[in-house]
Design an enzyme around this catalytic site. Structure first.
Site, PDB file in Angstrom:
ATOM      1  CG  ASP A   1     -10.426   1.508  -8.737  1.00  0.00           C
ATOM      2  OD1 ASP A   1     -10.043   1.878  -9.690  1.00  0.00           O
ATOM      3  OD2 ASP A   1     -10.809   2.610  -7.612  1.00  0.00           O
TER       4      ASP A   1
ATOM      5  CG  HIS B   1      -3.525   1.264   0.333  1.00  0.00           C
ATOM      6  ND1 HIS B   1      -3.923   0.340   1.383  1.00  0.00           N
ATOM      7  CD2 HIS B   1      -4.623   1.119  -0.317  1.00  0.00           C
ATOM      8  CE1 HIS B   1      -5.264   0.239   1.591  1.00  0.00           C
ATOM      9  NE2 HIS B   1      -5.573   0.784   0.490  1.00  0.00           N
ATOM     10  N   GLY B   2      -2.622   3.167   3.168  1.00  0.00           N
ATOM     11  CA  GLY B   2      -3.846   3.936   3.627  1.00  0.00           C
ATOM     12  C   GLY B   2      -3.747   3.718   5.273  1.00  0.00           C
TER      13      GLY B   2
ATOM     14  N   GLY C   1      -6.596   2.040   6.239  1.00  0.00           N
ATOM     15  CA  GLY C   1      -7.463   0.814   6.526  1.00  0.00           C
ATOM     16  C   GLY C   1      -8.670   0.969   7.162  1.00  0.00           C
TER      17      GLY C   1
ATOM     18  CE  LYS D   1     -13.902  10.944   1.683  1.00  0.00           C
ATOM     19  NZ  LYS D   1     -13.280   9.665   1.394  1.00  0.00           N
TER      20      LYS D   1
END
Lengths: 141, 483
Positions: free
Chosen positions: B98, B406-407, B409, B482
Site C-alpha cells: 500500500d 505511525h500508529g 501497531g 470502517k
C-alpha cells in the site's frame, strides 16, 4: 481426500499452509486457499475461460507469481476461477501453463470477504513430504 | 518468542548488535520501553530489523519505531536509509504494497455540544457518501489519459477537478504531489486496476473517524494550529488501493531477479532490491511516485466527500464549518532526503515502512506557517481509545532520519482478534464510550478491535521520551467508518 489447506497466525497478515500430492495440485490448492479468503466458496457457473502462462527462476517464485497473478486478474478483470487445469512439465519445472474456467464476479458489486493485497516471499516454504508436497505462504491483507 | 541478542542503550532505545547475525552491515535499533520490548519479542519483528541491516549501502542503523510488529521483509514500523553513492539499494518491500498509505487530519469549528446529538446522522451520511469496503468503487471515472495526469499531479489533480482548494495542498507532505512520477513505468494492469478505485477508502485498517480533542500537551503549538479542547476533528486513513498493490507486485517480480544480477545477499526474498542507480530501481521509483500521487489524490477526494457530508448534516458550507486541513502524512514510502553523515551532506533514500516523516522546526521543506513549530505528525490509534497529533523535532533529524511512529501497531493477529472477540460485545463496549461504528462487514470490525492493538498512549510516550517528536494533543473517537 486429505486436508487441502489451513490458515495460521501472523501478526499483521494471514499465513496459509497448503498440502498436495503433486506440484500441480499444490498450485491448485493454494489458489483455492486464496479465494476462500477473498470470496469464500462460491457456487458459480464456469462459463468463461482464461489462460495463464508464467515463468520464474525457481518453484517458490513461480508459486508467488501464480497467486499474485490470480489476485490481479480477479481485482482487475473480475474473473473468479472455479477450476484449474495446471501443467508444470518435469523438463521445464519453473514454467506454468494453466487453463482456468470460471465466471465474471464483480468485486465492486458482490461481497468480498478479505481484500488480499498480495502473496509475499516472507517465510515462503515449499517442501516435499512423504505424501507429496507442503507449502507455506503469507498473504498481505 | 524471539530470543536474539538485544542490549539496552537508554530507557527507550535498544540495540541489536552487528555481531548478532553475520551479514548485518549496521546495527539494529528499536525504540521501545522495557515493558513494550517484552511484547515486541513475542513475534519475529526484531529478526526483521536485523534482516534489513543486510541491505547494501544502509547508513548508520536499521531502525524500528515502538509500534513495530511482524511484517513481511521489513517489519512494520521500520526505517532504513541507504546511500546511492555507496551502492545503496531501494527495496519495494521497504515501502510495502500500500504505497503512500497515510493519514490526514482536518479541524472544524464545531464543538462536542454541536455534534453530540448528531453522531448517528454524521456516521450514516459519511458511510453513504464515502465509498468504503474491500471492492468499493469510486465515483470518479478516469480515462487512461486522465489517469496519467492524476499520477503526475496527485492531490493537485484532484484540486483542479474541484475536489478541494489550493490551500489544502500547502499542508500536505510534498504538497500532495511528489516530483519524479513516471507514468510510463506503470504497467497496463496497474492502470486498469487503479481506474476503478480512485476516491475509495478501502478496507482493513483504513477508516474515517470523527473525533474530539480531549487533551492538549503543547498549548502554544495547538493555538497556532487553531486546536482547542472539545473541538471536533476528522481523520482519514487510506492509501493507493489496488493501484499501489499492483505496482509493488510488478516491481517485486523485477527486483527478485536483481538479487542475482547485482549479487545482493539478503536473508528474506521479500527484501528484494536493486541499486538506486540501476535502471530497474529508476523504473520502480517512477512507478512508486506515481502510486504515491494516486494516494494523495485519493485522500484529497475522500476529504472532499467528508466535507460534503458535513455540509449535508449541518446545512452549512464546509468553509463556514471551518473544515480546514491540518496536515497529510505518508507512512509507507521511500523518499530522497538530505542528511549530514560524518560531517558531509548526503542525499539518502529513506524507506519508511509504517513510519512517519517528522521534520523539526526550521526545515526548509515545511510550509511557512509550520516552520517554527515543526512538521505535524498524525498518529492514528485504534477505534476505541485515541489518536495523537505530534510535531517533529531536530533530534529526529539527527537520530532517526526524521522519522517517528505511525500508529498504535498491531498486537494480535487478525485471526486471534476474531477468535477472541465477539461482535455484539464489542459494539456495546464502544457504544458505552459513546462511539458509533459503521462498516461493510462484522469481520473487519472484529479484526480492528481495540484489544488487537497496542496502547497508542504508550507508543506516543516512547517517541516523545526518545525525543523524536513532541505531543501536541490527543483526540478521542466519536464515530468511525470502517471499510
Amino acid at each position: 481426500m486429505g486436508k487441502e489447506f489451513e490458515f495460521f497466525e501472523h501478526t499483521a497478515d494471514i499465513g496459509v499452509r497448503i498440502y498436495a500430492q503433486s506440484i500441480e495440485e499444490l498450485f491448485e490448492n493454494s489458489a483455492r486457499a486464496l479465494f476462500s479468503l477473498i470470496t469464500g466458496n462460491r457456487d458459480i457457473l464456469p462459463n468463461l475461460e482464461k489462460e495463464i502462462i508464467l515463468e520464474a527462476q525457481n518453484i517458490e517464485e513461480l508459486l508467488v507469481n501464480w497467486l499474485n497473478e490470480l489476485i490481479s486478474v480477479f481485482f482487475t478483470y473480475k474473473f473468479l476461477p472455479k477450476s484449474y487445469n495446471i501443467r508444470i512439465k518435469e523438463k521445464d519445472p519453473y514454467k506454468l501453463e494453466a487453463l482456468l474456467k470460471g465466471s465474471e464476479y464483480d468485486p465492486y458489486i458482490n461481497e468480498v470477504k478479505t481484500e488480499v493485497k498480495a502473496a509475499t516471499y516472507h517465510n515462503l516454504k515449499i517442501e516435499k513430504t512423504p505424501g507429496g508436497y507442503k507449502a507455506e505462504v503469507i498473504f498481505d491483507v | 518468542m524471539w530470543e536474539g541478542l538485544i542490549e539496552k542503550i537508554t530507557d527507550y532505545k535498544w540495540r541489536i548488535p552487528k555481531s548478532y547475525k553475520p551479514g548485518m552491515r549496521v546495527e539494529g535499533v528499536i525504540y521501545a520501553s522495557e515493558k513494550m520490548l517484552s511484547q515486541i519479542k513475542k513475534d519475529n519483528a526484531p529478526e526483521q530489523v536485523a534482516n534489513v541491516a543486510f541491505l547494501p549501502g544502509i547508513v548508520k542503523y536499521s531502525l524500528a519505531m515502538p509500534d513495530i510488529h511482524w511484517g513481511y521483509g521489513f517489519c512494520i514500523g521500520g526505517v532504513a536509509a541507504t546511500d546511492p553513492e555507496e551502492g545503496g539499494v531501494i527495496s519495494p518491500g521497504g515501502v510495502g504494497f500500500d504505497i503512500n498509505c497515510g493519514v490526514r487530519l482536518l479541524k472544524t469549528n464545531l464543538e462536542l455540544g454541536d455534534v453530540k446529538d448528531k453522531i448517528s446522522k454524521i456516521v450514516d451520511v459519511l458511510y453513504q457518501n464515502v465509498p468504503s469496503g474491500v471492492g468499493s468503487r469510486g465515483q470518479i471515472r478516469v480515462s487512461n489519459q486522465e489517469e496519467r495526469r492524476l499520477l503526475l499531479e496527485g492531490a493537485r489533480w484532484a484540486v483542479k477537478k474541484g475536489f478541494g482548494i489550493g490551500e489544502d495542498l500547502e499542508v500536505c507532505e510534498e504538497r500532495g504531489s511528489i516530483e519524479g512520477a513516471d507514468p510510463d513505468s506503470v504497467s497496463e494492469r496497474a492502470y486498469e486496476r487503479g481506474k476503478q478505485q480512485a476516491g475509495t477508502l478501502g478496507s482493513g485498517n483504513h477508516f474515517l473517524e470523527v473525533q474530539v480533542v480531549d487533551d492538549i500537551y503543547d498549548r502554544e503549538v495547538a493555538e497556532k494550529l487553531g486546536l482547542f479542547i472539545g473541538q471536533i476533528t476528522v481523520m482519514i486513513h487510506s492509501g493507493s488501493r489496488g493501484f499501489g498493490y499492483q505496482v509493488c507486485d510488478d516491481y517485486v517480480r523485477v527486483m527478485i531477479k536483481c538479487l542475482d544480477k547485482y549479487n545482493i545477499r539478503v536473508p528474506d526474498r521479500q527484501l528484494a532490491c536493486a541499486p538506486i542507480n540501476s535502471p530497474e530501481a529508476k523504473n520502480y521509483i517512477g512507478a512508486m511516485k506515481s502510486a504515491a500521487n494516486y494516494a494523495w489524490a485519493n485522500r484529497q477526494v475522500l476529504m472532499h466527500l467528508v466535507r460534503e457530508s458535513f455540509e449535508k448534516v449541518f446545512s452549512k458550507s464546509w468553509q463556514s464549518l471551518g473544515m480546514y486541513l491540518i496536515y497529510d502524512v505518508a507512512h509507507n514510502i521511500a523518499k530522497f532526503e538530505k542528511y549530514i553523515i560524518d560531517g558531509q551532506e548526503k542525499v539518502l533514500c529513506v524507506h519508511r515502512k509504517g513510519a512517519t516523516r517528522a521534520f523539526g522546526p526550521g526545515h526548509k521543506e515545511l510550509p511557512e506557517k509550520y516552520k517554527d513549530m515543526g512538521q505535524p505528525v498524525i498518529i492514528p490509534g485504534d477505534m476505541g481509545r485515541a489518536s495523537y497529533l505530534l510535531v517533529g523535532t531536530k533530534k529526529a533529524e539527527e537520530e532517526s532520519f526524521s522519522s517517528t511512529c505511525h500508529g498504535a501497531g498491531r498486537l494480535k493477529s487478525r485471526h486471534e482478534a476474531i477468535r477472541t472477540g465477539d461482535f455484539n460485545t464489542l459494539i456495546k463496549e464502544l457504544s458505552s464510550k459513546g462511539i458509533e461504528v459503521r462498516a461493510t462487514g462484522k469481520k473487519t470490525v472484529l479484526e480492528e478491535a481495540p484489544s488487537a492493538y497496542k496502547n497508542v498512549d504508550e507508543v506516543a510516550e516512547v517517541v516523545c521520551k526518545a525525543g523524536l517528536s513532541k505531543k501536541v494533543c490527543r483526540m478521542k473517537p466519536l464515530c468511525v467508518v470502517k471499510g
